[in-house]
Design an enzyme around this catalytic site. Structure first.
Site, mmCIF file in Angstrom:
data_model
loop_
_atom_site.group_PDB
_atom_site.id
_atom_site.type_symbol
_atom_site.label_atom_id
_atom_site.label_comp_id
_atom_site.label_asym_id
_atom_site.label_seq_id
_atom_site.Cartn_x
_atom_site.Cartn_y
_atom_site.Cartn_z
ATOM 1 N N GLU A 1 -6.297 -0.733 7.030
ATOM 2 C CA GLU A 1 -6.908 -1.125 5.763
ATOM 3 C C GLU A 1 -7.663 -2.440 5.898
ATOM 4 O O GLU A 1 -8.706 -2.634 5.247
ATOM 5 C CB GLU A 1 -5.812 -1.263 4.704
ATOM 6 C CG GLU A 1 -6.305 -1.684 3.339
ATOM 7 C CD GLU A 1 -5.180 -1.758 2.321
ATOM 8 O OE1 GLU A 1 -5.480 -1.778 1.117
ATOM 9 O OE2 GLU A 1 -3.993 -1.797 2.729
ATOM 10 N N ARG B 1 1.770 4.612 0.772
ATOM 11 C CA ARG B 1 2.337 3.750 -0.261
ATOM 12 C C ARG B 1 2.159 4.378 -1.652
ATOM 13 O O ARG B 1 1.676 5.508 -1.788
ATOM 14 C CB ARG B 1 1.718 2.360 -0.195
ATOM 15 C CG ARG B 1 0.253 2.274 -0.583
ATOM 16 C CD ARG B 1 -0.257 0.870 -0.366
ATOM 17 N NE ARG B 1 -1.655 0.708 -0.745
ATOM 18 C CZ ARG B 1 -2.516 -0.093 -0.135
ATOM 19 N NH1 ARG B 1 -2.123 -0.787 0.928
ATOM 20 N NH2 ARG B 1 -3.763 -0.202 -0.556
ATOM 21 N N ASP B 2 2.525 3.635 -2.660
ATOM 22 C CA ASP B 2 2.495 4.169 -4.032
ATOM 23 C C ASP B 2 1.088 4.108 -4.621
ATOM 24 O O ASP B 2 0.886 3.603 -5.720
ATOM 25 C CB ASP B 2 3.475 3.404 -4.918
ATOM 26 C CG ASP B 2 3.126 1.923 -5.049
ATOM 27 O OD1 ASP B 2 2.334 1.420 -4.219
ATOM 28 O OD2 ASP B 2 3.639 1.270 -5.976
ATOM 29 N N GLU B 3 0.118 4.634 -3.900
ATOM 30 C CA GLU B 3 -1.268 4.619 -4.370
ATOM 31 C C GLU B 3 -1.832 6.024 -4.230
ATOM 32 O O GLU B 3 -1.937 6.751 -5.205
ATOM 33 C CB GLU B 3 -2.089 3.597 -3.575
ATOM 34 C CG GLU B 3 -3.408 3.271 -4.213
ATOM 35 C CD GLU B 3 -4.036 2.014 -3.609
ATOM 36 O OE1 GLU B 3 -5.062 1.597 -4.140
ATOM 37 O OE2 GLU B 3 -3.504 1.468 -2.621
ATOM 38 N N HIS C 1 -5.882 3.887 6.380
ATOM 39 C CA HIS C 1 -6.923 3.837 5.354
ATOM 40 C C HIS C 1 -8.218 4.324 5.987
ATOM 41 O O HIS C 1 -8.571 3.883 7.083
ATOM 42 C CB HIS C 1 -7.105 2.404 4.844
ATOM 43 C CG HIS C 1 -6.633 2.194 3.451
ATOM 44 N ND1 HIS C 1 -5.313 2.299 3.084
ATOM 45 C CD2 HIS C 1 -7.308 1.900 2.310
ATOM 46 C CE1 HIS C 1 -5.186 2.056 1.785
ATOM 47 N NE2 HIS C 1 -6.397 1.813 1.296
ATOM 48 N N ASP D 1 -7.227 7.383 -0.551
ATOM 49 C CA ASP D 1 -7.383 6.135 0.197
ATOM 50 C C ASP D 1 -6.342 5.992 1.290
ATOM 51 O O ASP D 1 -6.628 5.490 2.370
ATOM 52 C CB ASP D 1 -7.330 4.935 -0.753
ATOM 53 C CG ASP D 1 -6.015 4.852 -1.524
ATOM 54 O OD1 ASP D 1 -5.422 5.910 -1.819
ATOM 55 O OD2 ASP D 1 -5.581 3.734 -1.850
#
Length: 599
Positions: free
Chosen positions: A442, A171-173, A458, A167
């Site tokens: 995003e 970041r922490d994703e 995104h 995605d």
């Protein structure tokens, strides 16, 4: 499962375009492009000294709601991700090079703190890193807005190819969100050589599938629910359907067919208990532009369910499962009727709340009865006009918006929406007072939103990229059975009147260049040899003009006099005819053609 694709590699190097020193001993290098990778730093300093690198997508002073105006990098949107490198020098007097290899960052800017000797532009190199994905498609128009959107899609897609489609890279994703992947696979397969990548992804999905057929929200599952939202679990049939459309590989379809059937049967079982009106969901039509609300989320799930059934029926027929084809075709028709009965709202002359999205979904699955089509179409067009020809759609309805407008004969309006530069629009992402986006945001209003939801890279809104190829350029692979070239018709004041596009299919190069003038429509095409044999035809459709065509020529030879219904034979052109809407239909063999239709 074993990996069946090319690895992640260092693909490209970028040099920073500028450097700034906002505070003492701190430099910020701007690469001019958001991307995924890392920085290679050439540095000199005493043994034991250290340097700190912090990566970010934007600068603090560009944030309208930021409490910091010091010009340092903005890190609030990274959540818990550090996005930092820390290097202790060995003290080589001739200098040393630091380059991390076991991480990846998403960034445009790197902030370098504590260097004993401040690095210059020549000492810093950005290394672009992603799964191997040679570019195989190109798309360019006379419209600068569409060209920039295409460029942002390319960089955004590449940033989110890390063995799985992710995605976001910063970041922490950084997860394999199924919904994002389902929305963008078609665009990705037009732009890049990713067939092995998505074959591997399909196997990942199968490995993550539950015994009851459920597909999780993320693959491999690490967040979200199991089974996932129907509009996220749709990734499985969507992946198989789209890969088949680009390859015509029936063996691949047969391999996965029992498992996508399990997913559809799981959804059918769930709907049997709840009905479409209460069909389960997690996210619905995710992130419509503020202040617009999302439509009924069960309606959204029902749409995805309907499309999964439709695709399953089609694939069943393609691999010779006639009973399944009949069964799921009948189920699709039932869902269409149930959808209308459940969600139609006569007070709105449309569906649910009467939003753009709700009517788009109904039209996307052909759930609108013929006697109501004019009312529903008018409701959608009136809503678009009320919003000054801007969209109000989330990620799922945006995916269908442009196709639906084409379907109801409003391609020029679709182009108007696609080329807007004021909020909310794709063009606003790089035409606003705060920042010039070089990938896709995003959210439609990313600079103003919660830091936890304002990624600048995104890919989920990248679905429009498939429409660029299929509708504007007119390239339709059709499982490589009969490649179709059929650009959508543009009106007299269209923002687009010239397009150049190419696509490396498994059969060979497909190339399109078209230009519309007041006098004619000129289409140059290259069509590859057909896998079914040299005499297998391709379909070319010249879109209708503002007035009726008089003459059609191919490679300089007049072959069709429309006013006198006179057709001249040409070896490579198997047939030519005028359609009821004024377009020209031609079946041609492989080769290169210059086709001109004169008004």
């Amino acid at each position: 499962s074993a990996q069946i694709m090319e690895p992640i590699r260092m693909i490209q190097e970028l040099k920073p375009v500028s450097v700034n020193t906002p505070v003492m001993n701190t430099q910020i290098f701007d690469f001019g492009q958001n991307f995924a990778g890392w920085v290679r730093l050439s540095i000199i300093g005493p043994r034991g000294s250290s340097v700190f690198l912090r990566y970010a997508e934007v600068i603090e002073h560009t944030q309208p709601n930021s409490m910091y105006q010091d010009g340092l990098v903005y890190i609030d949107n990274l959540r818990a991700a550090a996005q930092t490198d820390y290097y202790i020098l060995r003290g080589d007097p001739s200098g040393e090079i630091y380059e991390p290899r076991f991480t990846v960052h998403g960034f445009r800017y790197v902030e370098i703190l504590g260097a004993f000797v401040q690095p210059t532009l020549n000492n810093v190199t950005g290394v672009v890193v992603h799964s191997t994905a040679p570019q195989k498609g190109s798309f360019k128009t006379n419209n600068a807005i569409l060209n920039q959107i295409q460029k942002n899609i390319l960089w955004g897609q590449l940033s989110n190819l890390m063995s799985i489609p992710t995605d976001c890279p910063q970041r922490d994703e950084r997860k394999g969100w199924a919904g994002d992947a389902a929305l963008t696979i078609d665009e990705a397969l037009f732009n890049f050589q990713l067939i092995p990548f998505y074959h591997n992804w399909a196997q990942n999905i199968r490995d993550s599938q539950a015994p009851n057929g459920g597909v999780p929200d993320t693959i491999p599952w690490s967040f979200g629910t199991r089974p996932g939202d129907p509009s996220w679990g749709t990734v499985y049939p969507t992946t198989i359907y789209t890969l088949y459309d680009h390859t015509g590989d029936k063996a691949f379809v047969s391999d996965h067919y029992p498992y996508i059937k399990m997913w559809v049967d799981y959804l059918t079982s769930a709907v049997t208990k709840t009905g479409l009106g209460n069909m389960y969901y997690n996210y619905g039509d995710w992130v419509p532009p503020s202040p617009n609300n999302a439509t009924n989320s069960s309606l959204v799930s029902a749409t995805s369910y309907a499309l999964d059934v439709k695709h399953l029926a089609y694939l069943a027929q393609e691999i010779g499962l006639e009973q399944d084809y009949m069964k799921y075709s009948a189920l699709y028709q039932k869902i269409q009727k149930d959808f209308h009965q459940t969600f139609y709202n006569p007070e709105k002359n449309g569906y649910a709340e009467g939003y753009q999205s709700s009517n788009i979904f109904a039209l996307a699955i052909d759930a609108v009865p013929a006697d109501l089509m004019a009312n529903v179409t008018k409701s959608l067009l009136d809503n678009i006009a009320l919003n000054d020809n801007h969209l109000t759609t989330g990620i799922l309805s945006t995916r269908h918006l442009f196709d639906v407008l084409d379907k109801i004969g409003n391609h020029s309006l679709a182009l108007t929406i696609a080329t807007q530069t004021t909020y909310p629009s794709y063009g606003y992402m790089f035409n606003n007072p705060y920042e010039n986006a070089t990938t896709l945001w995003e959210l439609w209003d990313t600079p103003f939103d919660d830091p936890g939801m304002d990624s600048r890279n995104h890919i989920m809104f990248g679905s429009i990229g498939a429409w660029f190829y299929r509708s504007i350029a007119g390239i339709k692979p059709n499982a490589l059975k009969t490649i179709e070239i059929s650009p959508s018709p543009v009106g007299p004041n269209s923002p687009v009147n010239e397009v150049t596009a190419s696509y490396e299919s498994l059969m060979g190069t497909v190339s399109v260049h078209w230009k519309k003038t007041n006098r004619n429509f000129k289409l140059d095409v290259i069509l590859p040899h057909h896998s079914a044999g040299a005499m297998s035809p391709h379909l070319v459709i010249i879109p209708h003009h503002d007035t009726r065509y008089r003459i059609v020529s191919v490679n300089g030879e007049p072959i069709f006099d429309l006013l006198n219904s006179n057709v001249q034979q040409l070896k490579q052109v198997l047939s030519v005819a005028e359609r009821d809407d004024g377009s020209i239909e031609m079946f041609v063999l492989s080769g290169e053609y210059e086709i001109v239709a004169y008004v």
